[in-house]
Scaffold this motif. Structure first.
Motif, PDB file in Angstrom:
ATOM      1  N   VAL A 143       0.861  -1.177   0.000  1.00  0.00           N
ATOM      2  CA  VAL A 143       0.000   0.000   0.000  1.00  0.00           C
ATOM      3  C   VAL A 143       0.901   1.231   0.000  1.00  0.00           C
ATOM      4  O   VAL A 143       1.737   1.399   0.897  1.00  0.00           O
ATOM      5  CB  VAL A 143      -0.924   0.017   1.222  1.00  0.00           C
ATOM      6  CG1 VAL A 143      -1.787   1.288   1.227  1.00  0.00           C
ATOM      7  CG2 VAL A 143      -1.815  -1.224   1.246  1.00  0.00           C
ATOM      8  N   SER A 195      -7.132   0.208   6.951  1.00  0.00           N
ATOM      9  CA  SER A 195      -7.871  -0.972   7.399  1.00  0.00           C
ATOM     10  C   SER A 195      -9.092  -1.216   6.534  1.00  0.00           C
ATOM     11  O   SER A 195      -9.398  -2.367   6.170  1.00  0.00           O
ATOM     12  CB  SER A 195      -8.282  -0.814   8.866  1.00  0.00           C
ATOM     13  OG  SER A 195      -7.145  -0.798   9.707  1.00  0.00           O
ATOM     14  N   LEU A 198      -7.828  -2.709   3.289  1.00  0.00           N
ATOM     15  CA  LEU A 198      -7.446  -4.120   3.434  1.00  0.00           C
ATOM     16  C   LEU A 198      -8.683  -5.007   3.577  1.00  0.00           C
ATOM     17  O   LEU A 198      -8.696  -6.139   3.077  1.00  0.00           O
ATOM     18  CB  LEU A 198      -6.515  -4.291   4.630  1.00  0.00           C
ATOM     19  CG  LEU A 198      -5.156  -3.584   4.520  1.00  0.00           C
ATOM     20  CD1 LEU A 198      -4.313  -3.856   5.762  1.00  0.00           C
ATOM     21  CD2 LEU A 198      -4.405  -3.998   3.266  1.00  0.00           C
ATOM     22  N   THR A 202      -9.385  -8.160   1.042  1.00  0.00           N
ATOM     23  CA  THR A 202      -9.312  -9.501   1.619  1.00  0.00           C
ATOM     24  C   THR A 202     -10.072 -10.528   0.797  1.00  0.00           C
ATOM     25  O   THR A 202      -9.668 -11.695   0.715  1.00  0.00           O
ATOM     26  CB  THR A 202      -9.844  -9.483   3.066  1.00  0.00           C
ATOM     27  OG1 THR A 202      -8.993  -8.669   3.866  1.00  0.00           O
ATOM     28  CG2 THR A 202      -9.890 -10.884   3.652  1.00  0.00           C
ATOM     29  N   HIS A 209      -2.539 -12.146   0.834  1.00  0.00           N
ATOM     30  CA  HIS A 209      -2.849 -11.307   1.986  1.00  0.00           C
ATOM     31  C   HIS A 209      -2.010 -11.640   3.217  1.00  0.00           C
ATOM     32  O   HIS A 209      -2.163 -10.992   4.258  1.00  0.00           O
ATOM     33  CB  HIS A 209      -4.340 -11.415   2.300  1.00  0.00           C
ATOM     34  CG  HIS A 209      -5.216 -11.111   1.130  1.00  0.00           C
ATOM     35  ND1 HIS A 209      -5.337  -9.845   0.613  1.00  0.00           N
ATOM     36  CD2 HIS A 209      -5.973 -11.919   0.338  1.00  0.00           C
ATOM     37  CE1 HIS A 209      -6.155  -9.883  -0.439  1.00  0.00           C
ATOM     38  NE2 HIS A 209      -6.547 -11.125  -0.629  1.00  0.00           N
ATOM     39  N   VAL A 212       1.987  -8.351   3.198  1.00  0.00           N
ATOM     40  CA  VAL A 212       1.481  -7.010   2.920  1.00  0.00           C
ATOM     41  C   VAL A 212       2.466  -5.979   3.468  1.00  0.00           C
ATOM     42  O   VAL A 212       2.881  -6.055   4.636  1.00  0.00           O
ATOM     43  CB  VAL A 212       0.095  -6.793   3.559  1.00  0.00           C
ATOM     44  CG1 VAL A 212      -0.414  -5.379   3.266  1.00  0.00           C
ATOM     45  CG2 VAL A 212      -0.892  -7.841   3.058  1.00  0.00           C
ATOM     46  N   GLU A 231      -2.274  -1.819  12.560  1.00  0.00           N
ATOM     47  CA  GLU A 231      -2.891  -2.775  11.632  1.00  0.00           C
ATOM     48  C   GLU A 231      -2.054  -4.063  11.606  1.00  0.00           C
ATOM     49  O   GLU A 231      -0.957  -4.098  11.059  1.00  0.00           O
ATOM     50  CB  GLU A 231      -2.995  -2.149  10.234  1.00  0.00           C
ATOM     51  CG  GLU A 231      -3.570  -3.027   9.168  1.00  0.00           C
ATOM     52  CD  GLU A 231      -4.855  -3.730   9.568  1.00  0.00           C
ATOM     53  OE1 GLU A 231      -4.783  -4.961   9.795  1.00  0.00           O
ATOM     54  OE2 GLU A 231      -5.907  -3.070   9.632  1.00  0.00           O
ATOM     55  N   ARG A 233      -2.266  -6.722   9.980  1.00  0.00           N
ATOM     56  CA  ARG A 233      -2.068  -7.390   8.693  1.00  0.00           C
ATOM     57  C   ARG A 233      -0.845  -6.882   7.939  1.00  0.00           C
ATOM     58  O   ARG A 233      -0.485  -7.444   6.892  1.00  0.00           O
ATOM     59  CB  ARG A 233      -3.324  -7.223   7.832  1.00  0.00           C
ATOM     60  CG  ARG A 233      -4.508  -8.046   8.343  1.00  0.00           C
ATOM     61  CD  ARG A 233      -5.803  -7.710   7.618  1.00  0.00           C
ATOM     62  NE  ARG A 233      -6.347  -6.414   8.022  1.00  0.00           N
ATOM     63  CZ  ARG A 233      -7.559  -5.969   7.687  1.00  0.00           C
ATOM     64  NH1 ARG A 233      -8.342  -6.727   6.905  1.00  0.00           N
ATOM     65  NH2 ARG A 233      -7.997  -4.799   8.112  1.00  0.00           N
TER      66      ARG A 233
END
Length: 362
Positions: A143, A195, A198, A202, A209, A212, A231, A233
């Motif tokens: 990202v 968030s 994401l 997902t 995933h 990341v 976050e 993830r």
């Protein structure tokens, strides 16, 4: 002779324009006919319109590659025309909307994987552009987060440095940025927008995933560590020339930068802008980051002092700090060194690599 505001803009951002795709000849011809800061956006719109006209001619002739490249130039010219230009917010908003469409036209011709994402968020919508590397079924992804008045339309070549290494990119206009910022103001807890992004991603089977990354530039270099701190993830983070606390250098910022923050944050005046800028503060945040983190800046940065970025690294448990002695803000004057280093680091953290790297390892 250009006025003081134009001289300030060029002193701070001229290398950045070139790094992100403004043709040097477009820049010199536009600046040559721009006498005052009030002329800046209208003259850049003129240059962008010339590129857009060339793009339409190429499209009509069936030359998709030429058209795509011209649409990209039109978009980035128009973007930098309204970059930190707050003299007529309606004109700047229209330039934002046109630049968005020009980048989409470019992606349609230059990258068949390019995809516009609309992310439901709070009281509006967050927008992003997804691009995927060729020949990789489920790539990891990064990202990419712009700065104060940067946008995803600025990131075509930044994206390419990750795509070339087998990483997909998701360039985001968060609150206060680009087309999203036309409705949603800056907020310190930028992680809520990532968030939401994401969450949307997902459900896709064409992205990995479990791998990341997040990378942010300038004020995005504040946002990216915030994301990594909150976050779970996110597996790796890069912050480029980011502030530890944005309000600390308020009095030293160029006037157009302060005015832009006032507008983009929804502040009523300079004093409220200062107060809101002080809320963009990583105190107690970096120590929460549990993933590898790379912080990059230039010692000659005149916007965000390098010590601000160094503090981010010092307070991050797995933080690495790289300071280019001759680098400016965003190290945009050394793209051939900084961008490959950043992209290689991210590819290493996420277990990706270019086709050439994969062949060499085989």
């Amino acid at each position: 002779m250009p006025d003081a505001a134009i001289e300030t803009a060029l002193a701070h951002w001229a290398p950045r324009l070139i790094q992100n795709g403004v043709d040097y000849n477009d820049m010199t011809s536009t600046v040559a006919r721009t006498a005052t800061w009030a002329d800046w956006l209208p003259q850049w719109n003129r240059t962008a319109d010339e590129q857009a006209a060339f793009a339409r001619e190429a499209d009509a002739a069936g030359h998709a590659l030429t058209a795509g490249q011209a649409w990209r130039r039109a978009s980035v010219n128009r973007h930098f025309g309204k970059f930190v230009w707050m003299l007529d917010t309606d004109l700047a908003a229209e330039a934002t909307r046109v630049s968005v469409q020009e980048t989409l036209a470019a992606l349609a011709r230059l990258d068949p994987t390019g995809e516009r994402l609309e992310v439901p968020f709070a009281d509006g919508t967050v927008y992003a552009n997804l691009r995927r590397p060729p020949g990789v079924d489920r790539p990891p992804y990064v990202v990419l987060i712009p700065g104060l008045d940067s946008t995803k339309e600025e990131f075509f070549f930044f994206e390419q440095s990750f795509l070339d290494r087998g990483l997909a990119t998701v360039s985001l206009d968060g609150p206060g940025q680009g087309e999203t910022g036309l409705v949603l103001p800056i907020r310190p807890d930028y992680e809520v927008a990532v968030s939401a992004l994401l969450d949307l991603l997902t459900g896709r089977s064409d992205l990995d995933h479990e791998r990341v990354g997040v990378a942010g530039v300038s004020l995005g270099g504040y946002y990216a560590p915030r994301v990594a701190a909150h976050e779970h993830r996110v597996d790796a983070v890069v912050g480029i020339s980011g502030p530890f606390r944005f309000g600390d250098m308020w009095d030293d910022l160029p006037p157009m930068t302060r005015q832009t923050f006032v507008v983009k944050s929804g502040a009523r005046d300079d004093e409220e802008g200062r107060r809101l800028a002080l809320a963009l503060d990583l105190t107690g945040q970096c120590e929460r980051i549990a993933v590898p983190a790379l912080y990059v800046t230039g010692r000659l940065d005149r916007l965000i002092p390098w010590q601000q970025t160094q503090r981010q690294a010092a307070e991050t448990p797995a933080g690495t700090f790289v300071c280019f002695p001759d680098g400016n803000h965003g190290v945009s004057n050394l793209p051939s060194k900084a961008r490959p280093m950043i992209a290689d680091w991210m590819a290493d953290q996420l277990g990706a690599g270019s086709a050439a790297d994969r062949r060499a390892a085989a």
